[in-house]
Scaffold this motif. Structure first.
Motif, PDB file in Angstrom:
ATOM      1  N   PHE A 526      52.444  69.762  42.389  1.00 20.23           N
ATOM      2  CA  PHE A 526      53.283  70.305  43.461  1.00 20.23           C
ATOM      3  C   PHE A 526      52.560  71.319  44.369  1.00 20.23           C
ATOM      4  O   PHE A 526      53.199  72.048  45.110  1.00 20.23           O
ATOM      5  CB  PHE A 526      54.552  70.942  42.878  1.00 20.23           C
ATOM      6  CG  PHE A 526      55.440  69.937  42.214  1.00 20.23           C
ATOM      7  CD1 PHE A 526      56.153  69.014  42.992  1.00 20.23           C
ATOM      8  CD2 PHE A 526      55.560  69.883  40.833  1.00 20.23           C
ATOM      9  CE1 PHE A 526      56.970  68.074  42.374  1.00 20.23           C
ATOM     10  CE2 PHE A 526      56.386  68.948  40.220  1.00 20.23           C
ATOM     11  CZ  PHE A 526      57.084  68.034  40.991  1.00 20.23           C
ATOM     12  N   ASP A 554      51.240  78.843  40.495  1.00 17.69           N
ATOM     13  CA  ASP A 554      50.693  78.015  41.564  1.00 17.69           C
ATOM     14  C   ASP A 554      51.164  78.519  42.923  1.00 17.69           C
ATOM     15  O   ASP A 554      52.054  79.366  43.014  1.00 17.69           O
ATOM     16  CB  ASP A 554      51.068  76.535  41.371  1.00 17.69           C
ATOM     17  CG  ASP A 554      52.548  76.274  41.515  1.00 17.69           C
ATOM     18  OD1 ASP A 554      53.131  76.671  42.541  1.00 17.69           O
ATOM     19  OD2 ASP A 554      53.142  75.670  40.576  1.00 17.69           O
ATOM     20  N   ILE A 557      54.850  74.090  46.462  1.00 21.89           N
ATOM     21  CA  ILE A 557      56.055  73.960  47.283  1.00 21.89           C
ATOM     22  C   ILE A 557      57.202  74.867  46.829  1.00 21.89           C
ATOM     23  O   ILE A 557      58.117  75.133  47.594  1.00 21.89           O
ATOM     24  CB  ILE A 557      56.565  72.492  47.333  1.00 21.89           C
ATOM     25  CG1 ILE A 557      56.919  71.995  45.916  1.00 21.89           C
ATOM     26  CG2 ILE A 557      55.517  71.586  47.979  1.00 21.89           C
ATOM     27  CD1 ILE A 557      57.689  70.697  45.926  1.00 21.89           C
ATOM     28  N   ILE A 559      60.434  76.200  44.260  1.00 24.06           N
ATOM     29  CA  ILE A 559      61.696  75.590  43.821  1.00 24.06           C
ATOM     30  C   ILE A 559      62.850  76.410  44.418  1.00 24.06           C
ATOM     31  O   ILE A 559      62.797  77.642  44.382  1.00 24.06           O
ATOM     32  CB  ILE A 559      61.806  75.629  42.273  1.00 24.06           C
ATOM     33  CG1 ILE A 559      60.586  74.925  41.654  1.00 24.06           C
ATOM     34  CG2 ILE A 559      63.096  74.989  41.786  1.00 24.06           C
ATOM     35  CD1 ILE A 559      60.358  75.270  40.214  1.00 24.06           C
ATOM     36  N   ILE A 567      65.826  72.979  36.252  1.00 26.15           N
ATOM     37  CA  ILE A 567      64.666  72.080  36.124  1.00 26.15           C
ATOM     38  C   ILE A 567      64.260  71.802  34.683  1.00 26.15           C
ATOM     39  O   ILE A 567      63.551  70.838  34.430  1.00 26.15           O
ATOM     40  CB  ILE A 567      63.430  72.620  36.896  1.00 26.15           C
ATOM     41  CG1 ILE A 567      63.151  74.059  36.472  1.00 26.15           C
ATOM     42  CG2 ILE A 567      63.632  72.506  38.398  1.00 26.15           C
ATOM     43  CD1 ILE A 567      61.851  74.578  37.038  1.00 26.15           C
ATOM     44  N   THR A 572      65.992  66.177  35.375  1.00 28.24           N
ATOM     45  CA  THR A 572      66.230  66.895  36.630  1.00 28.24           C
ATOM     46  C   THR A 572      64.974  66.865  37.480  1.00 28.24           C
ATOM     47  O   THR A 572      63.885  67.210  37.019  1.00 28.24           O
ATOM     48  CB  THR A 572      66.576  68.372  36.365  1.00 28.24           C
ATOM     49  OG1 THR A 572      67.628  68.408  35.443  1.00 28.24           O
ATOM     50  CG2 THR A 572      66.968  69.071  37.654  1.00 28.24           C
ATOM     51  N   ILE A 574      63.832  67.873  41.629  1.00 28.85           N
ATOM     52  CA  ILE A 574      64.316  68.429  42.885  1.00 28.85           C
ATOM     53  C   ILE A 574      63.941  67.462  44.019  1.00 28.85           C
ATOM     54  O   ILE A 574      62.784  67.033  44.121  1.00 28.85           O
ATOM     55  CB  ILE A 574      63.661  69.802  43.174  1.00 28.85           C
ATOM     56  CG1 ILE A 574      63.668  70.690  41.930  1.00 28.85           C
ATOM     57  CG2 ILE A 574      64.326  70.478  44.378  1.00 28.85           C
ATOM     58  CD1 ILE A 574      64.997  71.164  41.468  1.00 28.85           C
ATOM     59  N   GLY A 585      61.193  63.659  35.357  1.00 29.82           N
ATOM     60  CA  GLY A 585      62.086  64.786  35.099  1.00 29.82           C
ATOM     61  C   GLY A 585      62.220  65.058  33.614  1.00 29.82           C
ATOM     62  O   GLY A 585      63.171  65.672  33.168  1.00 29.82           O
ATOM     63  N   LEU A 586      61.229  64.614  32.838  1.00 26.89           N
ATOM     64  CA  LEU A 586      61.311  64.833  31.388  1.00 26.89           C
ATOM     65  C   LEU A 586      60.333  65.895  30.897  1.00 26.89           C
ATOM     66  O   LEU A 586      60.566  66.537  29.882  1.00 26.89           O
ATOM     67  CB  LEU A 586      61.015  63.530  30.648  1.00 26.89           C
ATOM     68  CG  LEU A 586      62.135  62.499  30.680  1.00 26.89           C
ATOM     69  CD1 LEU A 586      61.658  61.199  30.062  1.00 26.89           C
ATOM     70  CD2 LEU A 586      63.338  63.022  29.923  1.00 26.89           C
ATOM     71  N   GLY A 587      59.242  66.075  31.660  1.00 27.38           N
ATOM     72  CA  GLY A 587      58.160  66.952  31.193  1.00 27.38           C
ATOM     73  C   GLY A 587      58.625  68.344  30.818  1.00 27.38           C
ATOM     74  O   GLY A 587      58.344  68.822  29.713  1.00 27.38           O
ATOM     75  N   LEU A 588      59.373  69.000  31.722  1.00 24.65           N
ATOM     76  CA  LEU A 588      59.792  70.377  31.440  1.00 24.65           C
ATOM     77  C   LEU A 588      60.795  70.443  30.299  1.00 24.65           C
ATOM     78  O   LEU A 588      60.808  71.394  29.524  1.00 24.65           O
ATOM     79  CB  LEU A 588      60.394  71.016  32.698  1.00 24.65           C
ATOM     80  CG  LEU A 588      59.387  71.414  33.770  1.00 24.65           C
ATOM     81  CD1 LEU A 588      60.094  72.018  34.965  1.00 24.65           C
ATOM     82  CD2 LEU A 588      58.370  72.409  33.219  1.00 24.65           C
ATOM     83  N   SER A 589      61.633  69.414  30.233  1.00 21.57           N
ATOM     84  CA  SER A 589      62.614  69.390  29.152  1.00 21.57           C
ATOM     85  C   SER A 589      61.895  69.273  27.800  1.00 21.57           C
ATOM     86  O   SER A 589      62.269  69.930  26.821  1.00 21.57           O
ATOM     87  CB  SER A 589      63.567  68.236  29.403  1.00 21.57           C
ATOM     88  OG  SER A 589      64.225  67.898  28.240  1.00 21.57           O
TER      89      SER A 589
END
Ligand code: ADP
Length: 772
Positions: A526, A554, A557, A559, A567, A572, A574, A585-589
């Motif tokens: 991002f 970082d 962009i 959030i 997130i 999820t 964005i 949308g699975l990585g952070l979870s």
């Protein structure tokens, strides 16, 4: 108690107390001349002997008493006798000169008098007959009194004479006829008969000189009895006032009444305090009685309930006809599940119990409603939970099998791509296309892995390793792997490690790597310009452990503020207007789950358009042994067998495409390899029985005989040299590395499909080497 029934017709005993033998003889002669044939005379000559005779027997019909006796003379003689035996018929014998005495004697309580020398047999018989008759009436009266438990008494204040029937004595617990009480006893407050004194007082002060009431008396032994008593004041023939009363023992009735009152009170208590709604109603549906709980359950006030029909209480009347018929037929209804609708329209689940009531003036039934809404809700929650568990299990199974189904063809795609890339004469364009296929497949594989991972995490079925590792090495590797992409985007890449943090720690190195990989990957993804900065800070240190905060910053962009919290939720992502970023949308979870399962916290801070910072903290133990903390020891590094190595390999695999991929991949590495292919476990065992191989590559899921079964057969049923050969499991089941099931079945190791060629070569080399 058995009592002898008195015989009123025979044995009329007469006691004659007379000291003059001539007079006595005369009475006997006169009596024998009379028509009183069944009279028997007992003759005593002193008052003392006479009274002793009365003491011994109480059935004398009459007493003929001479007033001048050796031990007592005159009027006194009668008084002494009556004092002791007030209920006897005494006929006084007087001398000619003492006629006045006779009259006085009758006034004092004697029944009659006879003047000596002036009575003949006829008069004697008449007087005695009257006594006998009176005695018999008295006995019948007494018997009646005994049965009815009614006694009577009389008190003459002018003579101070108190006489009471035997039953009165019995009521007070005295032996009958043996005692007589005087006025003195009545006045003594300690005496049980004092109650009569009080009754008389009350009678005098009562309105019409008549007293009727229930009172409690004390018996001689101290027990209480209840009596109904009635007392009145009348004038006797001498115009004196006389108290006369009756007394009935009503103890049993009173006790029964009290019991009744008590049980009614108890019932009333239960009725009013019950948490269950209890009501009584007619078959027309009119309430005749109901308790407080009924009003509470239904929400209606008492007047409202009275105007309602019972049927109005129920939300669903399907049960009604059967219910009503049963109750009318006298069949009790127990714990019928019904739904009651209260005044607010809310439904409550209840158990209804009812039974018919039928008395002389009422026909209807009683109903009891027990509110089970709460337990019903609990039951429904339980059911829902079971369904949820069931579906979680199904989901897990589904995901596991889907990921298996996807990995298998992916193995072919990736393998084939690798093979094509190695062929000669590919144009640049062709090579580009193939590389794209390869990359897309790798992304797809990553997604499959993520989905499987999240399913495992959500089921809480994850285990963490706890090994020593080198934190610096871990971070350096991460930077190394990622620098390719960072360079591509021309970003600055920084790593800052707090010097105070011990280099060697204990924990799950792979999981920590996975979390960081995710965060750093996102940061790079991002961010188009600026930097990606990894920082590790010491928060706290205690003996044996450190609390560390990891930070990935970082300048990407960013959030939107209101989305930062979301997130970490599964799936999820964005939306960005002008650009599309890859991802599921699975990585952070996954990262969040991994951090939290290890007791840490993960969070993010971000400014839209300016960049984001992700943080997580963990408590890690410091390594026990620094030497062991290095990665896989270098000396054990597996060396891949040389290109000219020659060995025989049995490939057990049912998927044609994957057979080809494996064969081609292996043949490309080792030109002299001899590969035999078996389509399933059964064929493999047959081949093993006939031929010799150096190693077996065994797929797990296969028709006819699967890999587990085949391995068990080989290990347990085949000759020694076959049974001990190396078997490598080859599977698309990603969780095989976690459950170590392959070891239980006797396999030496495993390779995950789609396989990394390097990985496959290393494992084969390790086991072929070992066996040489
Ligand atoms: P994925 O990256 O596969 O979409 P993640 O769970 O890793 O899934 O991330 C979820 C979402 O959070 C991303 O789609 C993105 O919108 C947002 N996000 C995550 N990391 C960053 C970041 N460093 N900068 C901006 N947005 C991010």
């Amino acid at each position: 108690m058995q009592e002898t029934i008195p015989n009123f017709e025979t044995d009329n005993k007469v006691l004659l107390i007379e000291d003059n033998p001539g007079d006595a003889r005369l009475v006997e002669i006169l009596l024998s001349e009379s028509d009183l044939l069944n009279c028997k005379i007992t003759h005593k000559t002193t008052l003392f002997d006479g009274m002793s005779a009365l003491e011994a027997s109480d059935d004398y019909a009459a007493i003929l008493l001479d007033l001048s006796l050796p031990d007592s003379r005159g009027f006194e003689t009668l008084i002494k006798l009556l004092d002791r035996f007030p209920n006897n018929n005494v006929i006084v014998l007087t001398g000619h000169a003492d006629k006045v005495l006779g009259v006085k004697a009758v006034q004092a309580g004697a029944q009659d008098f006879l003047v000596k020398g002036l009575f003949d047999s006829e008069l004697l018989a008449k007087t005695l007959r009257f006594s006998i008759e009176r005695n018999s009436v008295l006995k019948r009266l007494e018997e009646t009194q005994r049965i009815a438990k009614i006694g009577n008494w009389e008190y003459n204040p002018s003579t101070k004479l108190f006489t009471a029937s035997n039953e009165v004595y019995r009521i007070f617990g005295y032996p009958p006829r043996k005692t007589n009480f005087s006025f003195n006893d009545l006045e003594n407050p300690e005496h049980p008969f004092h109650i009569f004194y009080k009754i008389h007082e009350e009678t005098i002060s009562s309105n019409n000189k008549l007293l009727r009431k229930d009172i409690r008396i004390k018996q001689i032994k101290g027990d209480n009895r209840y009596v109904f008593t009635q007392c009145s004041i009348n004038k006797n023939s001498e115009n004196n006032l006389v108290f006369s009363g009756i007394m009935q023992d009503i103890t049993e009735r009173k006790q029964a009444e009290q019991e009744m009152v008590k049980s009614q009170e108890r019932y009333q208590d239960i009725f009013s305090k019950s948490k269950d709604a209890i009501y009584i109603c007619t078959f027309d549906g009119k309430f005749t009685d109901f308790n407080r709980a009924t009003a509470i359950l239904t929400g209606y006030s008492q007047p409202e309930l009275r105007s309602l029909n019972v049927k109005d209480l129920f939300a669903d009347l399907e049960f009604w006809d059967d219910f009503e018929r049963n109750v009318k037929d006298g069949v009790s209804v127990k714990d019928l599940e019904v739904s009651v609708q209260n005044k607010n329209g809310e439904t409550q689940y209840c158990l209804l119990t009812a039974s018919k009531i039928e008395t002389e003036d009422f026909v209807g039934y009683n109903g009891i409603l027990r509110d089970i809404t709460e337990s019903k809700q609990a039951e429904e929650l339980r059911k829902a939970r079971d369904v949820a568990r069931q579906s979680a299990m199904l989901k897990e199974q589904f995901i596991a099998s889907i990921s298996h189904e996807m990995r298998t063809p992916m193995n072919a795609i990736l393998g084939m791509s690798n093979l094509v890339l190695k062929t000669s004469g590919l144009s640049d364009e062709q090579e580009n296309y193939i590389n794209s296929i390869k990359q897309s497949s790798e992304i797809l594989l990553g997604i499959v892995n993520d989905i499987l991972e999240i399913a495992t995490l959500q089921n809480g079925k994850i285990k963490f390793e706890n090994h020593d590792f080198d934190l610096h090495e871990l971070l350096a590797n991460l930077v190394n792997v990622m620098s390719y992409k960072v360079n591509e985007k021309d970003l600055n890449f920084e790593l800052n490690i707090d010097e105070r943090i011990p280099r060697f720690l204990q924990g799950d190195k792979l999981r920590l790597n996975q979390i960081l990989y995710n965060l750093v990957g996102n940061a790079i993804k991002f961010t188009d310009a600026g930097f990606v900065r990894i920082g590790v800070e010491l928060l706290n240190e205690s003996s044996g452990s450190v609390h560390i905060k990891f930070k990935v910053q970082d300048t990407g962009i960013g959030i939107p503020e209101d989305k930062v919290g979301a997130i970490f939720e599964t799936f999820t992502r964005i939306r960005t207007k002008d650009r599309l970023f890859e991802g599921t949308g699975l990585g952070l979870s996954i990262a969040k789950n991994l951090v939290e399962y290890q007791g840490g916290k993960i969070w993010a801070e971000s400014t839209l358009g300016q960049g984001s910072t992700f943080f997580f903290d963990l408590i890690l133990e410091t390594a026990i042994n620094e030497d062991g903390a290095t990665d896989t020891p270098k000396k054990d590094e597996i060396v891949i067998l040389g290109e000219d190595a020659s060995f025989r390999l049995l490939l057990v695999e049912d998927h044609k495409m994957n057979q080809l991929v494996a064969r081609k991949t292996l043949e490309r590495q080792w030109g002299n390899i001899d590969i035999t292919i078996a389509d399933n476990g059964k064929i493999a065992t047959e081949l093993l029985a006939e031929h010799t191989y150096d190693i077996v590559l065994m797929d797990i899921q296969m028709p006819i005989m699967d890999g587990y079964e085949a391995t068990q057969y080989i290990r347990n049923k085949m000759p020694e040299h076959v049974a001990t050969m190396p078997i490598l499991a080859m599977t698309a089941h990603a969780h095989i590395s976690k459950d170590e099931k392959f070891k239980e079945y006797g396999m030496d190791d495993f390779v995950l499909k789609p396989f990394e060629p390097e990985q496959l070569f290393k494992k084969i080399s390790k086991y072929v080497n070992k066996n040489r």
